[in-house]
Design a protein around this motif. Sequence first.
Motif, PDB file in Angstrom:
ATOM      1  N   GLY A  30       0.802  -1.225   0.000  1.00 33.00           N
ATOM      2  CA  GLY A  30       0.000   0.000   0.000  1.00 33.00           C
ATOM      3  C   GLY A  30       0.831   1.268   0.000  1.00 33.00           C
ATOM      4  N   HIS A  31       2.040   1.203   0.565  1.00 32.56           N
ATOM      5  CA  HIS A  31       2.840   2.429   0.710  1.00 32.56           C
ATOM      6  C   HIS A  31       4.291   2.157   0.324  1.00 32.56           C
ATOM      7  N   VAL A  32       4.605   2.470  -0.919  1.00 29.57           N
ATOM      8  CA  VAL A  32       5.967   2.232  -1.403  1.00 29.57           C
ATOM      9  C   VAL A  32       6.590   3.575  -1.794  1.00 29.57           C
ATOM     10  N   ALA A  33       7.777   3.846  -1.259  1.00 26.42           N
ATOM     11  CA  ALA A  33       8.463   5.104  -1.584  1.00 26.42           C
ATOM     12  C   ALA A  33       9.833   4.786  -2.155  1.00 26.42           C
ATOM     13  N   ASP A  34      10.196   5.486  -3.224  1.00 25.86           N
ATOM     14  CA  ASP A  34      11.518   5.287  -3.837  1.00 25.86           C
ATOM     15  C   ASP A  34      12.500   6.302  -3.279  1.00 25.86           C
ATOM     16  N   LEU A  35      13.630   5.799  -2.809  1.00 24.00           N
ATOM     17  CA  LEU A  35      14.686   6.688  -2.300  1.00 24.00           C
ATOM     18  C   LEU A  35      15.698   6.900  -3.420  1.00 24.00           C
ATOM     19  N   THR A  36      15.736   8.112  -3.960  1.00 25.04           N
ATOM     20  CA  THR A  36      16.638   8.380  -5.089  1.00 25.04           C
ATOM     21  C   THR A  36      17.751   9.357  -4.722  1.00 25.04           C
ATOM     22  N   HIS A  37      17.619   9.989  -3.556  1.00 25.88           N
ATOM     23  CA  HIS A  37      18.612  10.994  -3.160  1.00 25.88           C
ATOM     24  C   HIS A  37      18.742  11.000  -1.638  1.00 25.88           C
ATOM     25  N   LEU A  38      19.984  11.190  -1.171  1.00 28.84           N
ATOM     26  CA  LEU A  38      20.222  11.152   0.282  1.00 28.84           C
ATOM     27  C   LEU A  38      19.395  12.199   1.041  1.00 28.84           C
ATOM     28  N   SER A  39      19.104  13.306   0.368  1.00 31.34           N
ATOM     29  CA  SER A  39      18.362  14.374   1.054  1.00 31.34           C
ATOM     30  C   SER A  39      16.941  13.937   1.419  1.00 31.34           C
ATOM     31  N   GLN A  40      16.482  12.824   0.853  1.00 36.33           N
ATOM     32  CA  GLN A  40      15.133  12.343   1.169  1.00 36.33           C
ATOM     33  C   GLN A  40      15.091  11.532   2.468  1.00 36.33           C
ATOM     34  N   LEU A  41      16.268  11.266   3.038  1.00 38.97           N
ATOM     35  CA  LEU A  41      16.304  10.356   4.189  1.00 38.97           C
ATOM     36  C   LEU A  41      15.477  10.851   5.388  1.00 38.97           C
ATOM     37  N   PRO A  42      15.573  12.140   5.771  1.00 40.23           N
ATOM     38  CA  PRO A  42      14.759  12.574   6.919  1.00 40.23           C
ATOM     39  C   PRO A  42      13.254  12.375   6.685  1.00 40.23           C
ATOM     40  N   VAL A  43      12.822  12.628   5.439  1.00 34.66           N
ATOM     41  CA  VAL A  43      11.391  12.421   5.136  1.00 34.66           C
ATOM     42  C   VAL A  43      11.048  10.929   5.264  1.00 34.66           C
ATOM     43  N   MET A  44      11.982  10.068   4.837  1.00 39.65           N
ATOM     44  CA  MET A  44      11.751   8.621   4.957  1.00 39.65           C
ATOM     45  C   MET A  44      11.562   8.237   6.431  1.00 39.65           C
ATOM     46  N   SER A  45      12.405   8.812   7.283  1.00 32.79           N
ATOM     47  CA  SER A  45      12.281   8.491   8.712  1.00 32.79           C
ATOM     48  C   SER A  45      10.924   8.928   9.247  1.00 32.79           C
ATOM     49  N   ALA A  46      10.486  10.115   8.822  1.00 36.98           N
ATOM     50  CA  ALA A  46       9.186  10.613   9.287  1.00 36.98           C
ATOM     51  C   ALA A  46       8.062   9.700   8.788  1.00 36.98           C
ATOM     52  N   LEU A  47       8.169   9.292   7.521  1.00 30.37           N
ATOM     53  CA  LEU A  47       7.156   8.385   6.957  1.00 30.37           C
ATOM     54  C   LEU A  47       7.150   7.046   7.703  1.00 30.37           C
ATOM     55  N   ALA A  48       8.365   6.563   8.008  1.00 27.05           N
ATOM     56  CA  ALA A  48       8.480   5.273   8.706  1.00 27.05           C
ATOM     57  C   ALA A  48       7.844   5.364  10.089  1.00 27.05           C
ATOM     58  N   GLN A  49       8.013   6.525  10.708  1.00 31.43           N
ATOM     59  CA  GLN A  49       7.431   6.692  12.038  1.00 31.43           C
ATOM     60  C   GLN A  49       5.901   6.718  11.953  1.00 31.43           C
ATOM     61  N   ARG A  50       5.396   7.377  10.910  1.00 34.62           N
ATOM     62  CA  ARG A  50       3.939   7.526  10.773  1.00 34.62           C
ATOM     63  C   ARG A  50       3.279   6.200  10.358  1.00 34.62           C
ATOM     64  N   LEU A  51       3.892   5.522   9.387  1.00 32.58           N
ATOM     65  CA  LEU A  51       3.242   4.341   8.804  1.00 32.58           C
ATOM     66  C   LEU A  51       3.742   3.027   9.408  1.00 32.58           C
ATOM     67  N   GLY A  52       4.882   3.079  10.086  1.00 31.12           N
ATOM     68  CA  GLY A  52       5.564   1.836  10.469  1.00 31.12           C
ATOM     69  C   GLY A  52       6.324   1.358   9.249  1.00 31.12           C
ATOM     70  N   LEU A  53       7.505   0.790   9.452  1.00 28.79           N
ATOM     71  CA  LEU A  53       8.306   0.359   8.306  1.00 28.79           C
ATOM     72  C   LEU A  53       8.198  -1.151   8.141  1.00 28.79           C
ATOM     73  N   ALA A  54       7.864  -1.589   6.944  1.00 29.79           N
ATOM     74  CA  ALA A  54       7.809  -3.037   6.690  1.00 29.79           C
ATOM     75  C   ALA A  54       9.186  -3.546   6.303  1.00 29.79           C
ATOM     76  N   VAL A  55       9.796  -2.877   5.312  1.00 32.23           N
ATOM     77  CA  VAL A  55      11.089  -3.378   4.817  1.00 32.23           C
ATOM     78  C   VAL A  55      11.764  -2.339   3.927  1.00 32.23           C
ATOM     79  N   VAL A  56      13.092  -2.361   3.948  1.00 35.48           N
ATOM     80  CA  VAL A  56      13.890  -1.600   2.989  1.00 35.48           C
ATOM     81  C   VAL A  56      14.244  -2.587   1.886  1.00 35.48           C
ATOM     82  N   LEU A  57      13.851  -2.254   0.685  1.00 38.10           N
ATOM     83  CA  LEU A  57      13.987  -3.207  -0.412  1.00 38.10           C
ATOM     84  C   LEU A  57      15.032  -2.725  -1.411  1.00 38.10           C
TER      85      LEU A  57
END
Length: 347
Positions: A25-52
Amino acid sequence: MSVSPIVRSVDLSALNTLGLTCQAGHVADLTHLSQLPVMSALAQRLGLAVVLGEGSNVVLPSSLNRLVVRVQLKGIELIEQRPDAWIIDVAAGENWHDFVTTAISQGWDGLENLALIPGTVGAAPVQNIGAYGVELDSRVESVTAWNIPEARLVTFAREQCGFKYRDSMFKRAGLGQWLIVGVRFCLPRPWQPVLGYPDLLRHPDLAGIAPEAIRAQQIFDAVCDIRRTKLPDPAVLGNAGSFFKNPVVSASEFHALKLRFADVVSYPQAGGSFKLAAGWLIEQCGWKGKRQGNVGVHERQALVLVNDGHATASELLELASAIKNSVSEQFGVELEIEPVVVSDTSL
Ligand code: EPU
């Protein structure tokens, strides 16, 4: 420039090498290091299933609602040409085999025994990939990873990564902790071929050549050839390579087994223990080539479980558990699953 990651619903069935049916349901592509803080916030909100990465060492459930991060960071850079080593930085989203191919073509030798392993560079340290006598940790200088809950970047020297056989502190920490962003390789010079593995010694293109005359490219070609012969191509038949680790038993357990099973295939380890060929144990239990619904055991390598069609994780794990039970009953040896089993509730 940083672009906020877009969170989408994605069918991951073609994005894991086992080809397991999985709707996320919730897949995000990490293409740049600057996106990492947003990824952490998303992981906190949604819970993290896996880094693929490329999904080559995961068992995905049929649906996932927690966040799935797909690492697509790119870049290969020669940092230093030291007299004693090549130092190379590689971003986590690079394809492992493409990087090995590039390295050999540049004369950065030392990874040829690890050719054709599916997956990404970032996934490689997690399970400390290894094949034909070389394990990744012997070629790593450091690993840089993002701590997801603490939202910070950390570089770990090789000794801090807790590497063991098909294991590392990144794997032991669990799925929600670390996102590897890059690996710094240290490829020792002068290059020395690693030819001790029986399949390599026997390969017609290498047998009979003096070790000093052998080139890395020849080992690379031989490894590709052996893997293509023994292991199914995930693009053709879904699989995650070895589904179990080769179990390590104590000297006394080994000698007791050897008395009962004279042919047991084993490799002596430092410290006196013995690693057993799990493929042999599984084959002896009659599983090689067996099918069970949509899943089965590969006919040329019993350590590899395959998805014949539209299998789900539960079917595959049922087969794995039946195999584990047989090996335990017949040999008194406990097999451990090698890929990471992902669930929506595991974190
Ligand atoms: N064997 C059997 N039956 C089988 C398979 C193997 O009897 O069905 C016996 C044979 O005697 C064979 C021996 O086991 O000679 C070893 O087999 P192989 O060379 O195929 O290696 P492996 O121990 O089964 C390990 C890694 C592979 C890696 C190869 C080569 C693990 C869990 N697996 O397999 O890694 O490619 O060695 O180094 O350590 C992977 O991790 O996904 C993987 C494919």
